[in-house]
Every structure is written in C-alpha cells, then in structure tokens.
Design an enzyme around this catalytic site. Sequence first.
Site, PDB file in Angstrom:
ATOM      1  N   ASP A   1     -16.068  50.319  60.593  1.00 15.39           N
ATOM      2  CA  ASP A   1     -14.964  49.740  59.831  1.00 15.39           C
ATOM      3  C   ASP A   1     -14.791  48.255  60.115  1.00 15.39           C
ATOM      4  O   ASP A   1     -14.641  47.439  59.214  1.00 15.39           O
ATOM      5  CB  ASP A   1     -13.664  50.478  60.158  1.00 15.39           C
TER       6      ASP A   1
ATOM      7  N   ASP B   1     -22.667  57.906  61.750  1.00 14.10           N
ATOM      8  CA  ASP B   1     -22.438  56.841  62.747  1.00 14.10           C
ATOM      9  C   ASP B   1     -22.578  57.351  64.182  1.00 14.10           C
ATOM     10  O   ASP B   1     -23.296  56.757  64.986  1.00 14.10           O
ATOM     11  CB  ASP B   1     -21.088  56.145  62.532  1.00 14.10           C
TER      12      ASP B   1
ATOM     13  N   SER C   1      -6.964  50.725  56.873  1.00 14.87           N
ATOM     14  CA  SER C   1      -5.899  49.728  56.944  1.00 14.87           C
ATOM     15  C   SER C   1      -5.683  49.276  58.384  1.00 14.87           C
ATOM     16  O   SER C   1      -5.275  48.144  58.633  1.00 14.87           O
ATOM     17  CB  SER C   1      -4.601  50.293  56.378  1.00 14.87           C
TER      18      SER C   1
ATOM     19  N   HIS D   1     -20.700  60.690  58.517  1.00 14.80           N
ATOM     20  CA  HIS D   1     -20.953  61.417  59.772  1.00 14.80           C
ATOM     21  C   HIS D   1     -22.334  61.089  60.333  1.00 14.80           C
ATOM     22  O   HIS D   1     -22.929  61.882  61.054  1.00 14.80           O
ATOM     23  CB  HIS D   1     -20.776  62.933  59.589  1.00 14.80           C
TER      24      HIS D   1
ATOM     25  N   GLY E   1      -8.186  56.323  53.895  1.00 13.85           N
ATOM     26  CA  GLY E   1      -9.596  56.228  54.251  1.00 13.85           C
ATOM     27  C   GLY E   1     -10.172  54.844  54.006  1.00 13.85           C
ATOM     28  O   GLY E   1     -11.382  54.662  53.957  1.00 13.85           O
TER      29      GLY E   1
HETATM   30  P1  ADP Z   1      -6.361  54.089  57.980  1.00 15.12           P
HETATM   31  O1  ADP Z   1      -6.854  53.061  58.942  1.00 15.12           O
HETATM   32  O2  ADP Z   1      -7.433  55.020  57.530  1.00 15.12           O
HETATM   33  O3  ADP Z   1      -5.640  53.490  56.817  1.00 15.12           O
HETATM   34  P2  ADP Z   1      -4.838  54.851  60.264  1.00 15.12           P
HETATM   35  O4  ADP Z   1      -4.023  56.062  60.561  1.00 15.12           O
HETATM   36  O5  ADP Z   1      -5.956  54.490  61.152  1.00 15.12           O
HETATM   37  O6  ADP Z   1      -5.326  54.996  58.742  1.00 15.12           O
HETATM   38  O7  ADP Z   1      -3.897  53.591  60.222  1.00 15.12           O
HETATM   39  C1  ADP Z   1      -2.712  53.637  59.459  1.00 15.12           C
HETATM   40  C2  ADP Z   1      -1.598  52.992  60.271  1.00 15.12           C
HETATM   41  O8  ADP Z   1      -1.705  51.569  60.142  1.00 15.12           O
HETATM   42  C3  ADP Z   1      -0.242  53.357  59.781  1.00 15.12           C
HETATM   43  O9  ADP Z   1       0.233  54.510  60.401  1.00 15.12           O
HETATM   44  C4  ADP Z   1       0.575  52.120  60.154  1.00 15.12           C
HETATM   45  O10 ADP Z   1       0.966  52.186  61.509  1.00 15.12           O
HETATM   46  C5  ADP Z   1      -0.399  50.997  60.015  1.00 15.12           C
HETATM   47  N1  ADP Z   1      -0.360  50.291  58.730  1.00 15.12           N
HETATM   48  C6  ADP Z   1      -1.417  49.654  58.197  1.00 15.12           C
HETATM   49  N2  ADP Z   1      -1.112  49.065  57.023  1.00 15.12           N
HETATM   50  C7  ADP Z   1       0.167  49.355  56.783  1.00 15.12           C
HETATM   51  C8  ADP Z   1       1.063  49.056  55.708  1.00 15.12           C
HETATM   52  N3  ADP Z   1       0.704  48.291  54.656  1.00 15.12           N
HETATM   53  N4  ADP Z   1       2.302  49.554  55.780  1.00 15.12           N
HETATM   54  C9  ADP Z   1       2.675  50.283  56.842  1.00 15.12           C
HETATM   55  N5  ADP Z   1       1.897  50.589  57.884  1.00 15.12           N
HETATM   56  C10 ADP Z   1       0.644  50.143  57.873  1.00 15.12           C
HETATM   57 MG    MG Z   2      -7.743  53.607  60.792  1.00 11.28          MG
END
Ligand code: ADP
Ligand code: MG
Length: 386
Positions: free
Chosen positions: A176, A40, A131, A38, A128
């Site tokens: 990120d 950033d 992804s 928190h 977190g």
């Molecule tokens: P974070 O970035 O913290 O992991 P987010 O909600 O920002 O969470 O992003 C997650 C989204 O990215 C998922 O809802 C999906 O749409 C997508 N996603 C990313 N990697 C995958 C994966 N390996 N399998 C399925 N969906 C994925």
């Molecule tokens: Mg995300």
Amino acid sequence: MTPRLDAGQLAARFQSVFGAAPDGVWQAPGRVNLIGEHTDYNEGFVLPFAINRTARVAVRRRSDSTIRLLSTFGNQGLTTVDAGSLSRGTARGWTKYPLGVLWALQQRGLHVGGLDLLLDSDVPRGAGLSSSHAIECAVITAVNELAAAGLDTREMVLATQRAENDFVGAPTGIMDQSASLRGAAGHVLFLDCRSQDIRLVPFDADSARLVPLVIDTKVSHSHAGGGYASRRASCERGAGILGVKALRDVGPDDLDAAAGRLDPETFRRVRHVVTENERVLQAVKVLETAGPAAIGPLLDASHASMRDDFEISCPELDVAVEAARSAGAVGARMTGGGFGGSAIALTPAAAERQVRAAVGLAFAAAGYAPPEIFSVRPAAGAMRLA
Ligand code: ADP
Ligand code: MG
C-alpha cells in the site's frame, strides 16, 4: 465523504485553527490493487496503482515538543500529545496513523520534535483503498522534508510499515505504501515483494477510454480476520511440505507434482497463489504490449481463482463482478483481503452507466444494501502541494 479542500483552503483552515501559516501542504494517495491478491506474504508479485483520492496534510514544525493534530472529518476535536511520550496502544482513532509515523521515526533515532498538523482526506475509508496508508504516507513525506531527514522511498516504506504493524497493530505488508509513495499517473506499480524492486508499467486507462470502477459492497463478513489468518497458515503449510522458502518459489509447472503431496484444500490454496503470481507477470506483459483493455481475461481468471481455489470471495462480491461483466466491463475481480470489501471492474467509458446501473439492480434483486460505486484513475504518488 468529506468534500475535498484544495491546498490553499487547507492552509487557510490551518491558519485559522493554529494561528500561523503551515510550513507546507503535502498529499499522498490511496491505492487499488489491479491484480495480485494474497501474493504479498508469499513473497510474490502485486500490481497496485495510486488513485486520484488523497490524504492531505498541512504541517508546521514547532520549537517545543508539543504535537497538535486535527482533522476535517469526525468530531474528535484537537488532540494534543507530547512528542516525548509516544508509545504503542496510546493513540486513538485516526491519530494513530500520524503518531505511528512519528513513533516509527523515533525508533529509527529521528526525533522530529513538536508540530501542528491538519489532515483532510477524500480516500474512502475501510473500502480497501488504504485510507490509512494515504495518511501515513502524506505525513512521512511532509516530515521527511521538514526535518531534512533524507529518507529515500524504500526507508519511508519500511517506516510506515513499522507504524502500521507495531504502533497501529495492523499486520500489513509493503504494497500500500509503495503504491502511495511511488505511484505515477497513467501507471501501475509492478512490485516484487521479495526483492522489493519496483517497476512502473503503463496503465493509461484514460487513453484507452477505460474507467476503473471500484464497487464497495459495504459488507465485511465476520470470518474475515480468521479467514485471512487461516489462508496465511495454509500457504505456510504448503510451502513447508513442498520444501520451499515461500510459495513464490513454486511455478506453474510444479503444480502437477504438488497435487500428489498436498491435501486437496492446501493444494487449492497453493494453486491460487502460484497461478496468481503468473497472472501478475502476464498482466505486466500484456500491459506493455497490448494495453489496458487486454487484461480483462486475467482479471476474470483472478476472481475465479479467489472464489474457487482460495475461497475468499462472498456472494456480494460475486454478484458485483458478474453484473459488471454482463453489462460490459472488460474484466472484473474482487480486490483486497476478501470476505467483503470491494471489487474492481475495468469498464469502457461508454459502458460506465450501464455497469453502474446493472450492479445496483443486481444488488437490489439479491436483497443486498446498495453498494457504493466510484471511478478511480491511476494517479501520481505522494508529493508536496504548497
Ligand atoms: P483502509 O486503510 O482500508 O481504508 P483501515 O481500517 O486501515 O482501512 O483505516 C481506516 C481508518 O483510517 C479509520 O478507522 C480512521 O481511523 C482513519 N481514516 C482515514 N481516512 C479517514 C477519513 N476520511 N475520515 C475518517 N477517518 C479516516
Ligand atoms: Mg488500512
């Protein structure tokens, strides 16, 4: 989690789906924030590292304006859209991320045209570890090269931020994607969120025989969204009353005077941000002089500050952190926005088993569903694989 395909397997899968070989295969990692939470949006400091979990894309440019997207996960099938019709609010599921990047590039005047893209990822989602940015950074690295767009990493950071903020609709900052694009094996990224300056700082966990363990509590408390907004509002209120542009401009020595000018709750919020910025600066110093094992107390202090002053922890995170520490972690803290999500425990390799077992037992004893625990390594940023 999806088993990871190597570059050759992904290219072969691409060939069988799209009927031609890809122009190349690129990857970009997820990230963990070691310390600096928190801070950033208060124009302060963060210290994330790129991890050895990546999103990988095989991409081939097309001569028309058709975009075809497929992933190895989920069962959504092939998504087909026209490059000329990308607009906010139209994309679904994971396709928001690649399409958001292409849209953001169009907004900058760069029209990439059509392409075929196959995505694979072993970055756990929603834990977190960002992804979503792993996908965006893999895509922008690929497209930047294929279209000879000549964007430097700073421009790529801003384009992916635009994709997340304005196309996906997630109010994220620059941490990120900076970590994903600029990370390096055995290093953390010291990022000044005001100047956007970046410095790589040694964090050779392997050599120090330390394992960063991510403990995904798998809980997300319902007040997470509102809690985030209210913490941001408290920080803005604090900065306003103290007459500074952002809390970055308040130092530890200013806290005594600030206590008299702020209501008790706002003061605690401000104190977290001010002391957290200081802990990031300390962590950089400690890593550069004493090495990774010596930052344990800073991680612990960061957790206490988030639990007591910023009030964004939750029982599951506190249990994870306490159990990891009692079983031998040199330091542990919640990481990410709070109210659930993950903790990071910096664990001696020799104690990894005990820590994993202790956290599992503590969760069972508290009646919580089992957490997911996995080790991560500070790894390379985005790159071309083939
Ligand atoms: P974070 O970035 O913290 O992991 P987010 O909600 O920002 O969470 O992003 C997650 C989204 O990215 C998922 O809802 C999906 O749409 C997508 N996603 C990313 N990697 C995958 C994966 N390996 N399998 C399925 N969906 C994925
Ligand atoms: Mg995300």
